[in-house]
Design a protein around this motif. Sequence first.
Motif, PDB file in Angstrom:
ATOM      1  N   GLU A 326       0.861  -1.162  -0.016  1.00  0.00           N
ATOM      2  CA  GLU A 326      -0.018  -0.053  -0.010  1.00  0.00           C
ATOM      3  C   GLU A 326       0.735   1.381  -0.126  1.00  0.00           C
ATOM      4  O   GLU A 326       0.586   2.307  -0.542  1.00  0.00           O
ATOM      5  N   SER A 327       1.911   0.993   0.923  1.00  0.00           N
ATOM      6  CA  SER A 327       2.938   2.332   0.888  1.00  0.00           C
ATOM      7  C   SER A 327       3.962   2.318  -0.148  1.00  0.00           C
ATOM      8  O   SER A 327       4.900   1.432  -0.098  1.00  0.00           O
ATOM      9  N   LEU A 328       3.900   3.098  -1.048  1.00  0.00           N
ATOM     10  CA  LEU A 328       4.897   3.046  -2.328  1.00  0.00           C
ATOM     11  C   LEU A 328       5.834   4.155  -2.158  1.00  0.00           C
ATOM     12  O   LEU A 328       5.723   5.234  -2.918  1.00  0.00           O
ATOM     13  N   ASP A 329       6.565   4.241  -1.043  1.00  0.00           N
ATOM     14  CA  ASP A 329       7.554   5.364  -0.811  1.00  0.00           C
ATOM     15  C   ASP A 329       8.980   4.972  -1.543  1.00  0.00           C
ATOM     16  O   ASP A 329       9.430   3.910  -1.805  1.00  0.00           O
ATOM     17  N   PHE A 330       9.379   6.175  -2.157  1.00  0.00           N
ATOM     18  CA  PHE A 330      10.722   6.330  -2.791  1.00  0.00           C
ATOM     19  C   PHE A 330      11.630   7.119  -2.457  1.00  0.00           C
ATOM     20  O   PHE A 330      11.123   8.330  -1.949  1.00  0.00           O
ATOM     21  N   TRP A 331      12.746   6.798  -2.351  1.00  0.00           N
ATOM     22  CA  TRP A 331      14.093   7.531  -1.601  1.00  0.00           C
ATOM     23  C   TRP A 331      14.198   8.854  -2.381  1.00  0.00           C
ATOM     24  O   TRP A 331      14.253   8.801  -3.651  1.00  0.00           O
ATOM     25  N   ALA A 347       5.763   9.768  -1.218  1.00  0.00           N
ATOM     26  CA  ALA A 347       4.649   8.819  -1.254  1.00  0.00           C
ATOM     27  C   ALA A 347       3.980   8.648  -2.486  1.00  0.00           C
ATOM     28  O   ALA A 347       3.186   9.781  -2.671  1.00  0.00           O
ATOM     29  N   PHE A 348       4.176   7.797  -3.322  1.00  0.00           N
ATOM     30  CA  PHE A 348       3.390   7.357  -4.524  1.00  0.00           C
ATOM     31  C   PHE A 348       2.367   6.584  -4.356  1.00  0.00           C
ATOM     32  O   PHE A 348       1.216   6.471  -5.132  1.00  0.00           O
ATOM     33  N   GLY A 349       2.175   5.771  -3.220  1.00  0.00           N
ATOM     34  CA  GLY A 349       0.935   4.954  -2.948  1.00  0.00           C
ATOM     35  C   GLY A 349       0.308   5.747  -1.323  1.00  0.00           C
ATOM     36  O   GLY A 349       0.882   6.912  -1.241  1.00  0.00           O
ATOM     37  N   LYS A 350      -0.173   5.074  -0.840  1.00  0.00           N
ATOM     38  CA  LYS A 350      -0.732   5.687   0.461  1.00  0.00           C
ATOM     39  C   LYS A 350       0.233   6.048   1.432  1.00  0.00           C
ATOM     40  O   LYS A 350       1.554   5.158   1.709  1.00  0.00           O
ATOM     41  N   ALA A 351       0.100   7.414   2.230  1.00  0.00           N
ATOM     42  CA  ALA A 351       1.141   7.757   3.051  1.00  0.00           C
ATOM     43  C   ALA A 351       0.309   7.295   4.182  1.00  0.00           C
ATOM     44  O   ALA A 351      -0.407   8.162   5.003  1.00  0.00           O
ATOM     45  N   LEU A 352       0.999   6.203   4.947  1.00  0.00           N
ATOM     46  CA  LEU A 352       0.166   5.622   5.997  1.00  0.00           C
ATOM     47  C   LEU A 352       0.516   6.211   7.401  1.00  0.00           C
ATOM     48  O   LEU A 352       1.787   6.413   7.783  1.00  0.00           O
ATOM     49  N   SER A 353      -0.361   6.226   8.220  1.00  0.00           N
ATOM     50  CA  SER A 353      -0.247   6.781   9.772  1.00  0.00           C
ATOM     51  C   SER A 353      -1.544   6.283  10.560  1.00  0.00           C
ATOM     52  O   SER A 353      -2.444   5.826   9.856  1.00  0.00           O
ATOM     53  N   LYS A 354      -1.464   6.212  11.927  1.00  0.00           N
ATOM     54  CA  LYS A 354      -2.520   5.918  12.734  1.00  0.00           C
ATOM     55  C   LYS A 354      -2.412   6.703  13.838  1.00  0.00           C
ATOM     56  O   LYS A 354      -1.295   7.356  14.369  1.00  0.00           O
ATOM     57  N   ALA A 355      -3.519   7.010  14.467  1.00  0.00           N
ATOM     58  CA  ALA A 355      -3.652   7.932  15.779  1.00  0.00           C
ATOM     59  C   ALA A 355      -4.783   7.474  16.560  1.00  0.00           C
ATOM     60  O   ALA A 355      -5.766   6.764  15.924  1.00  0.00           O
ATOM     61  N   GLY A 356      -4.828   7.955  17.846  1.00  0.00           N
ATOM     62  CA  GLY A 356      -6.047   7.750  18.584  1.00  0.00           C
ATOM     63  C   GLY A 356      -6.151   6.261  18.841  1.00  0.00           C
ATOM     64  O   GLY A 356      -5.144   5.431  19.295  1.00  0.00           O
ATOM     65  N   GLU A 357      -7.287   5.913  18.692  1.00  0.00           N
ATOM     66  CA  GLU A 357      -7.740   4.627  18.846  1.00  0.00           C
ATOM     67  C   GLU A 357      -7.650   3.771  17.508  1.00  0.00           C
ATOM     68  O   GLU A 357      -8.206   2.552  17.534  1.00  0.00           O
ATOM     69  N   GLN A 358      -7.260   4.296  16.591  1.00  0.00           N
ATOM     70  CA  GLN A 358      -6.962   3.679  15.049  1.00  0.00           C
ATOM     71  C   GLN A 358      -6.048   2.251  15.654  1.00  0.00           C
ATOM     72  O   GLN A 358      -5.016   2.470  15.843  1.00  0.00           O
ATOM     73  N   THR A 359      -6.465   1.210  14.973  1.00  0.00           N
ATOM     74  CA  THR A 359      -5.480  -0.042  15.173  1.00  0.00           C
ATOM     75  C   THR A 359      -4.781  -0.155  13.936  1.00  0.00           C
ATOM     76  O   THR A 359      -3.887  -1.249  13.865  1.00  0.00           O
ATOM     77  N   GLU A 360      -5.324   0.229  12.735  1.00  0.00           N
ATOM     78  CA  GLU A 360      -4.607   0.004  11.272  1.00  0.00           C
ATOM     79  C   GLU A 360      -4.123   1.197  10.789  1.00  0.00           C
ATOM     80  O   GLU A 360      -4.666   2.318  10.929  1.00  0.00           O
TER      81      GLU A 360
END
Length: 406
Positions: A326-331, A347-360
């Motif tokens: 999902e995360s297609l990060d390029f250097w 990030a050419f794919g999803k720039a992923l993070s999570k917060a609070g009560e998020q588990t994914e």
Amino acid sequence: MRPNSSRHVIASVSAVLLVLSSNGLAAQGLSYPLVDTMQDACYDLTGATITCPAEGAALYGQDSQHPRLAAAYIDNGDGSVQDENTGLLWQKTPQYDRMQYAEALDYCEDLDLAGHSDWRVPSIKELYSLADFRGELLKPEEGTPTPYIDTSVFDFQYPDGLPFAGQYWSSTLYVKGPVMNGRNQGAFGFNFADGHIKAYGTGLDFYTGGDAVNSGLPNGPADGKAPGNYVRCVHGQEDVYGVNQFENNGDGTVIDAATGRMWQQADDGIRREWADALAYCEALELGGHDDWYLPNSKELQSIVDYRRTGFPAIDETVFALTRDAESLDFWTSTTFGDFKNYANVIAFGKALSKAGEQTEYIDWHGAGAQRSSIKTIVGQDMTEATTCSVNACDYNRSDNLVRCVR
């Protein structure tokens, strides 16, 4: 290191032409001239400043070893700053009150400054042209921070009590989906305090267009509204700077006539740590050329397709991109100023993070964001201090994809 590392560089026309001659194009022939990041030092994998490596040595090919078009600004003395490279005219002193996205659009539209009444909010590529990667956000005990913008010509203030929150709006909406809480509409901005691109909540719901139910931030305003960003308005013809002119050369390369850069058409699908990414591009022979290198942050961000509604955020009619996650990060070759054992990624794919009560992890920042990744996990670990903000913790890995440039 670059011979001239002053914060304010006025480049002569001859100097501009000399820099661009390496790409075989004259400055006046480029509609999208890429202003250099201005990073002027080299760093090892732990973040220590080092003497820049010799060609062929480990860690050769860092940002500062491939200098390009130096930033060139003129303070007009009337509240505006002229960018001699891009032709854009900028508001010198920004609006220091946070605004919602729509409020920022209205503010710039109503601005009357320096004899012009047709100001607007810049696109993310226009805004990113101002980024100066000699910046670093430091704790008080570490010293005085340096903003990611040339403060010899542009005014900038760190927010009281929140020195990391120097986010500025662009007009570029995130069109691929919601951000943060799976509902909020986002628009991209650049943080001139901590050196990142991400999508920020506009205050609207992505699906309905109505008011967002909440900010999506666990530490957001008590009223649930998006906190808003600052804005620095721009004057200039819209949809010129930042518009690519790609052509597939049919030999594994793609030329962008707008920037003068030639690109590796397809990444090789191999994930690498930063040192290996630098070495791979320096050794690449492709399309009859052997002068490839790992792109800096501005070069790589220049090929992001922010208008595409699907993933990845790149024009797949000319580029091929490995989709292994999902995360297609390029250097990039640009070391991240705040934590120098990290380097910037796009990030050419999803720039992923999570917060609070998020588990994914979710697409918190948006494809097209500029984040940072740890250069190596050999002998060091990722920590919450380097991957988490007050609102979210980024997904991070030390092995990213690579696309070379010349």
